[in-house]
Design a protein around this motif. Structure first.
Motif, PDB file in Angstrom:
ATOM      1  N   TYR A 130     -12.767 -16.588 -30.264  1.00 16.58           N
ATOM      2  CA  TYR A 130     -13.464 -15.874 -31.328  1.00 16.58           C
ATOM      3  C   TYR A 130     -12.731 -14.587 -31.696  1.00 16.58           C
ATOM      4  O   TYR A 130     -12.308 -13.812 -30.834  1.00 16.58           O
ATOM      5  N   THR A 131     -12.591 -14.387 -33.004  1.00 20.48           N
ATOM      6  CA  THR A 131     -12.028 -13.128 -33.504  1.00 20.48           C
ATOM      7  C   THR A 131     -13.070 -12.343 -34.296  1.00 20.48           C
ATOM      8  O   THR A 131     -12.871 -11.157 -34.588  1.00 20.48           O
ATOM      9  N   ASP A 172      -9.221 -17.827 -33.514  1.00 23.79           N
ATOM     10  CA  ASP A 172      -7.757 -17.908 -33.647  1.00 23.79           C
ATOM     11  C   ASP A 172      -7.309 -19.327 -33.381  1.00 23.79           C
ATOM     12  O   ASP A 172      -8.134 -20.227 -33.177  1.00 23.79           O
ATOM     13  N   LYS A 173      -5.996 -19.502 -33.332  1.00 21.27           N
ATOM     14  CA  LYS A 173      -5.459 -20.864 -33.207  1.00 21.27           C
ATOM     15  C   LYS A 173      -5.801 -21.501 -31.864  1.00 21.27           C
ATOM     16  O   LYS A 173      -5.817 -22.730 -31.724  1.00 21.27           O
ATOM     17  N   LYS A 193     -16.285 -25.863 -41.705  1.00 17.67           N
ATOM     18  CA  LYS A 193     -15.172 -25.222 -41.006  1.00 17.67           C
ATOM     19  C   LYS A 193     -13.889 -25.412 -41.809  1.00 17.67           C
ATOM     20  O   LYS A 193     -13.572 -26.536 -42.216  1.00 17.67           O
ATOM     21  N   LYS A 194     -13.168 -24.286 -42.014  1.00 14.76           N
ATOM     22  CA  LYS A 194     -11.935 -24.330 -42.801  1.00 14.76           C
ATOM     23  C   LYS A 194     -10.812 -23.611 -42.060  1.00 14.76           C
ATOM     24  O   LYS A 194     -11.061 -22.618 -41.358  1.00 14.76           O
ATOM     25  N   PRO A 195      -9.592 -24.103 -42.230  1.00 17.50           N
ATOM     26  CA  PRO A 195      -8.462 -23.425 -41.592  1.00 17.50           C
ATOM     27  C   PRO A 195      -8.121 -22.111 -42.300  1.00 17.50           C
ATOM     28  O   PRO A 195      -8.352 -21.968 -43.497  1.00 17.50           O
ATOM     29  N   LEU A 196      -7.549 -21.147 -41.526  1.00 14.27           N
ATOM     30  CA  LEU A 196      -7.047 -19.883 -42.087  1.00 14.27           C
ATOM     31  C   LEU A 196      -5.518 -19.911 -42.012  1.00 14.27           C
ATOM     32  O   LEU A 196      -4.954 -20.363 -41.000  1.00 14.27           O
TER      33      LEU A 196
END
Length: 429
Positions: free
Chosen positions: A37-38, A32-33, A107-110
């Motif tokens: 870990y999610t 998450d932001k 690594k990529k943003p969601l």
């Protein structure tokens, strides 16, 4: 509202997706932001030695030594704060196993529907072993290059199209180039074509026979000095190549050749007069005799002995006697033709080999020599003028002669006759 069938299909699709993610062979996770870990796939759980429930809601402080894995935190911040996509190597130190691991990480943003960053997803591939192999290979390559660049040999690899595929620094310096400027170029692009073609002659023999070959090669450096090399060339085929190459190792033997040549010259040179000696006379007499017999040419041998030379030594001393021998040598060398051979074959005895010379021509030469010495006494060698006379024996090639010794023996008999019959004369047999 979705039907039971649609829900069932979604569950099947989700289960398939989870299976796929767990079987990818990569570490897949989402955060998450806040960096918690999610989600984590089975490889991540196995690495952390935790269940999914024990991982979700925790950040990397629970699993990594962030003092040692500082780039992990920095990379996450770049994605979560700035929305930057990260693709790079990442080194992590894991609490559970106390291991250092290297990953190739993406690594990529969601984003949510409002295009706000709500977290990130990551896929990391373990390249630890590959990295170790690369480092080992790099170290081995460095070690090999160090050895090849410092070994006392010129080492190179060339293909059958005459292109250099490798040269060590010694070869590069010889060509007055950088190694990288040589590799990929043909030999005739680097050195003079005449020299390159001389080297290529041996190369072609190696490629044609597909066998290693060793021989001497000659190269002229930028100062024009002749250099001698002992070269060993080995045929070699690189994996995946459709053509042959060769590995060459050349050692500079110039100094050895100079020493050998110096030794050879010393072995055929009279130390006092610097004329050729008896050994050289025999070598050349054999050679000229064979040539004369093969091509039906004349050849003559003239033997010359200084009359009463012992009296010169007794009267004026051996130093003056040595000077007389030296002066006679100088005069005889000036009077002979370029193709004639002149040698000191004994104490006060000298010999000429006169190729392509019959008995009449040889006698004329001998008479001119005797006349010159008769009319030109040695001056300034001591307090007195020293007049020298010669006894001379001469013979030429007979049809029945089997070796040069036949001619030499007759000339020696003629010399003996000249000495026995009063000296200062020419006898012919």
């Amino acid at each position: 509202m979705k039907s039971k069938k649609e829900i069932n299909n979604l569950e099947i699709e989700l289960a398939s997706l989870k299976t796929l993610i767990n079987e990818t062979g990569a570490y897949v996770y989402t955060k998450d932001k806040e960096g918690k870990y999610t989600y984590a796939n089975n490889l991540v759980l196995s690495l952390f030695n935790c269940s999914l429930a024990e991982v979700i809601g925790k950040d990397d402080r629970a699993f990594f030594d962030l003092k040692m894995s500082d780039e992990l935190r920095k990379n996450d911040l770049e994605v979560l704060k700035n929305g930057i996509v990260i693709e790079k190597e990442e080194t992590n130190y894991i609490f559970e196993t106390k291991e250092e691991k290297t990953y190739w990480t993406v690594k990529k943003p969601l984003y949510n529907k409002n295009k706000e960053i709500i977290g990130m997803c990551g896929i990391s591939t373990d390249i630890t072993e590959r990295k170790k192999l690369e480092e080992e290979l790099s170290e081995q390559t460095k070690l090999l290059n160090t050895i090849l660049d410092n070994v006392d040999a010129y080492i190179y690899m060339k293909d059958e199209n005459r292109k250099f595929r490798y040269v060590n620094s010694k070869v590069a310096r010889l060509f007055n180039c950088k190694a990288e400027d040589v590799v990929g170029k043909r030999d005739i692009e680097i050195i003079d074509k005449k020299i390159a073609d001389a080297f290529w002659k041996m190369d072609k023999e190696v490629f044609k026979s597909n066998k290693q070959k060793s021989q001497e090669e000659i190269y002229f450096d930028e100062e024009g000095e002749e250099r001698h090399y002992w070269s060993k060339k080995i045929p070699f085929k690189m994996q995946g190549d459709d053509y042959m190459s060769l590995i060459g190792l050349s050692t500079d033997i110039t100094q050895l050749q100079k020493l050998k040549e110096k030794s050879r010259i010393q072995s055929i040179t009279d130390e006092l007069t610097k004329a050729n000696n008896r050994r050289y006379f025999v070598e050349q007499a054999k050679k000229e005799f064979k040539r004369s017999k093969r091509y039906n040419l004349d050849i003559s041998i003239v033997l010359l002995d200084i009359d009463w030379f012992k009296n010169v030594n007794d009267t004026y001393g051996h130093l003056v006697g040595d000077k007389v021998l030296i002066e006679i040598t100088k005069i005889c060398q000036k009077m002979k033709r370029e193709e004639d051979v002149f040698c000191r074959v004994g104490g006060e005895e000298f010999a000429f080999i006169l190729p392509c010379t019959n008995i009449v021509q040889a006698s004329e030469f001998a008479n001119r020599l005797m006349q010159f010495h008769h009319e030109n006494p040695f001056k300034k060698l001591c307090f007195d003028d020293i007049k020298i006379t010669f006894s001379v024996g001469l013979s030429s090639l007979y049809e029945m002669d089997l070796s040069y010794e036949n001619i030499f023996s007759r000339a020696d008999d003629a010399l003996y006759e000249a000495k026995q019959s009063g000296r200062n004369k020419l006898c012919i047999k």
